[in-house]
Design an enzyme around this catalytic site. Structure first.
Site, short mmCIF file in Angstrom:
data_model
loop_
_atom_site.label_atom_id
_atom_site.label_comp_id
_atom_site.label_asym_id
_atom_site.label_seq_id
_atom_site.Cartn_x
_atom_site.Cartn_y
_atom_site.Cartn_z
N CYS A 31 66.57 137.22 84.66
CA CYS A 31 65.70 137.18 83.73
C CYS A 31 64.33 136.62 84.01
O CYS A 31 64.39 135.82 85.01
CB CYS A 31 66.16 136.31 82.32
SG CYS A 31 67.81 136.78 81.81
N ASP A 266 75.78 128.56 86.63
CA ASP A 266 75.37 129.41 87.81
C ASP A 266 74.01 129.01 88.25
O ASP A 266 73.85 129.12 89.57
CB ASP A 266 75.22 130.97 87.29
CG ASP A 266 75.12 131.84 88.34
OD1 ASP A 266 75.52 131.82 89.61
OD2 ASP A 266 74.69 133.03 87.86
#
Ligand code: ADP
Ligand code: SF4
Length: 691
Positions: A31, A266
């Protein structure tokens, strides 16, 4: 310069089904706060990564249907043909540099509350949506499952039409229906999509089979899958179902992109995880598939990358953050310039700006998000416009970046720093527990400056206004930073706190300078970013009894947007630091510190020998003010331009200081407009010649 032959292996091509990546560098989907809202910015940003040598350049998550509407967030959409052109622009930008463009298709399930589309969210089972919205997702029936497969397939075909080379079927981060179906805690179905593992994996298998059948002859099909959720038996575990799923589907995709879920696991900040932190979870994958494997771990060091390939941990080096901090990381390795790599510091400011729904910012890379709107390139900067000299006072992140970038433009630069040590707040903060990687902000810039014959650095040189004027530079930048204030002014308090002047009051500056206050100590956090929590940790490490009082409901609340708040809170509690949330400093009477509940105003009294005020900062602008106040003296000194930059102008993040330093250098010899960038909607209005 030529590349070190040790790194040749990183530049071997990798086949991903019918397409071939020209090297092993793979920018995984990330993103960016641009997406469909700022599509020109997004396309230019991706193009720069391809130019910098990433052989695969991915989109952010691209939603496939209005039932997957996460309005507010600025991710991508492939809902209809209408979405093809803007994504095609990204493909063109990536292809211009011979890289492969990848699209990550997703349906968010219960992560989408569909506030724009007003559709009822869909999910494997009936369940409330994520995020406290008073909305429930409904259990998908057979027709919904058929629809979902159709939407996914249509999005795959449109991706091909847009020019993508690879389609990524997404089952990671818990953010996608295909992955959500796999998890028993989400999937309470009794049909052929629930129950046994084979049933729960069925949908993921089907969307990949659909994609392969439709486009598999020309496009690579990637499986992106989280092998572990780091929540024990309650979730996916790599030794159990994580492994079994890869075994079941081993040869179906053309490449496995594996990681751990959720996103906060992550993209862990450097405060809580080292380079390569995911290896224990994903190392098995190559042993159960012959297909290439890519994984991430904030990799910035080429030796580590080579060993990952040679030891069979992965075939391609995945990166989101390292590619943001340095889009030219692969090219620098290829050209034998590894010292020039601008290493990610793991601060997650990039993630934070995406959460703020604004174009991504990066602490290390001030050009991030400015590629299109300002035309800033991370590796190219216009030459100076005149043979002029620049004097920069203060070698914190703002001063160092100003000196580096002005030096790169060819100006004669002098950088004066009062301390022996360069780096300003970055040098100080990097010594706080867990923040050593932040020192990379200083290290990268100091090294670059050392290579420039036209930049001279004078440490241990505190300049007075007189000396600045005597120096006779054409341009002066005051980058003298800021200091934490002691008087209590912060977010909640905008008035003096009674009795504070009689107490032993310190600030984070004192703590960073090595002062250990008398205990027990109260750390009062009315700032809400990392400093309150980390000062408490530092003092606890010094052996003090510490109570962290914050006017917010949780510790270091702003860090929720950079994914580390829950870790900070757990860490602080684990260290034995007492936490008193929702309280403000009310009054101090000797060692009795009165704290008032922010809701009820009820007062609690704690005994403390000292208080560390983490509230807000004031610019150290005395030098600027003195110079600016006497225009006649400035004129006598040849009328140099005079600017404040960084925290001395407006105390903010390190990222903001680096950006301001860079901006100062870029703007030398130019007349910046009032709005110094292009705006996407205005451009569109121009195109359609609106009145
Ligand atoms: P920023 O984040 O804006 O770069 P910092 O606080 O990190 O600000 O850095 C400011 C630096 O300026 C500090 O290292 C400080 O020692 C230095 N400095 C302050 N006043 C002077 C001065 N008069 N002459 C030279 N250096 C100064
Ligand atoms: Fe790395 Fe921080 Fe830049 Fe993100 S903002 S890429 S974490 S340096």
């Amino acid at each position: 310069m030529t590349r070190d032959p040790r790194y040749d292996i990183l530049f071997e091509p990798v086949k991903i089904g019918p397409v071939t990546a020209r090297n092993r560098f793979y920018q995984v989907p990330h993103c960016n706060g641009m997406g469909r809202t700022f599509p020109s910015s997004m396309a230019a940003m991706r193009g720069v990564k391809a130019e910098g040598g990433w052989a695969v350049v991915s989109t952010e998550q691209i939603d496939i249907h209005p039932t997957s509407d996460i309005t507010g967030a600025t991710e991508g959409r492939m809902w209809s043909d209408q979405d093809v052109p803007y994504l095609a622009r990204m493909c063109d930008a990536v292809h211009e540099h011979d890289s492969l463009a990848l699209i990550e298709l997703t349906h968010n399930g219960k992560f989408a509350s569909n506030s724009y589309s007003r559709e009822v969210p869909i999910f494997p089972s009936h369940m409330p949506v994520v995020g406290n919205n008073p909305v429930q997702a409904r259990a998908m029936d057979k027709a919904d499952i058929r629809d979902y497969r159709r939407w996914h397939l249509e999005a795959v075909k449109r991706s091909k039409q847009a020019g993508f080379d690879i389609v990524c079927c997404y089952a990671a981060h818990n953010l996608s229906l295909a992955g959500q179906f796999m998890l028993p805690r989400y999937n309470q179905r009794t049909d052929e999509y629930g129950g046994s593992l084979e049933n729960r994996v069925r949908l993921f298998r089907e969307i990949m089979e659909d994609a392969k059948e439709a486009v598999g002859d020309t496009m690579g099909v990637v499986a992106r899958f989280a092998v572990d959720e780091l929540r024990g038996a309650e979730g996916m575990e790599w030794e159990k179902e994580g492994r079994e799923i890869i075994e079941m589907l081993a040869e179906l995709p053309d490449l496995w992109d594996v990681n751990v879920a959720e996103w906060h696991n992550d993209s862990v900040t450097s405060r809580f995880a080292e380079e390569g932190f995911q290896e224990p979870f994903i190392a098995f994958v190559k042993s159960v598939t012959t297909k290439p494997v890519v994984a991430v771990g904030r990799y910035t060091t080429p030796d580590r990358m080579v060993s990952l390939i040679k030891n069979g941990v992965m075939d391609m080096i995945g990166a989101a953050r390292p590619s943001i901090a340095d889009p030219f990381l692969p090219k620098k390795i290829e050209e034998g310039r590894i010292e020039d790599i601008r290493e990610c510091i793991g601060c997650n400011i990039c993630v934070g700006w995406d959460a703020l729904m604004a174009p991504m910012r990066c602490t290390q890379n001030p050009t991030k998000g400015e590629e299109w709107r300002k035309g800033w390139h991370p590796e190219r900067i216009p030459e100076k416009t005149a043979d002029e000299s620049v004097l920069i006072i203060g070698a914190g992140p703002a001063g160092l970046e100003a000196a580096r970038a002005a030096g790169e433009r060819g100006y004669n630069v002098t950088l004066a720093e009062a301390d022996e040590e360069l780096g300003g707040r970055v040098a100080r903060e990097a010594r706080l527990p867990g923040l050593s990687a932040w020192g990379r902000v200083r290290d990268y810039r100091v090294y670059q400056i050392q290579q420039m014959a036209n930049v001279e650095v004078f440490p241990a040189s505190r300049l007075t206004a007189e000396q600045v004027l005597e120096f006779g530079a054409d341009h002066i930048a005051i980058a003298t930073g800021s200091h934490w204030r002691k008087d209590g002014y912060g977010r909640i308090h905008q008035f003096p706190i009674p009795g504070l002047s009689d107490a032993q009051v310190l600030t984070p500056d004192d703590v960073m300078a090595g002062v250990v206050p008398a205990g027990p100590v109260i750390v009062y956090d009315d700032d809400h970013y990392y400093m309150g929590g980390i000062v408490a940790e530092k003092l606890r490490g010094d052996g003090l009894d510490v109570t962290l009082v914050t006017s917010d409901p949780v510790v270091s609340s702003w860090t929720s947007i950079n994914l580390e708040q829950h870790r900070i809170q757990a860490h602080v509690l684990g260290l034995g630091i007492e936490v008193l949330a929702n309280h403000k400093l009310h009054r101090v009477a000797g060692q009795a510190v009165e704290l008032a509940c922010v809701f009820s105003e009820r007062v609690t009294t704690l005994e403390a020998a000292s208080i560390v005020m983490v509230t807000s900062r004031l610019p150290d602008a005395a030098l600027f003010d003195e110079l600016d106040a006497d225009q006649a003296r400035l004129k006598e000194a040849g009328s140099p331009s005079l600017r404040r930059i960084g925290d001395c102008y407006g105390p903010a993040t390190i990222a903001a200081a680096v950006y301001e330093g860079h901006r100062f250098a870029r703007e030398l010899g130019t007349e910046p407009e009032d709005i110094p960038y292009k705006r996407e909607l205005t451009e569109l209005a121009d195109e359609f010649a609106l009145p």
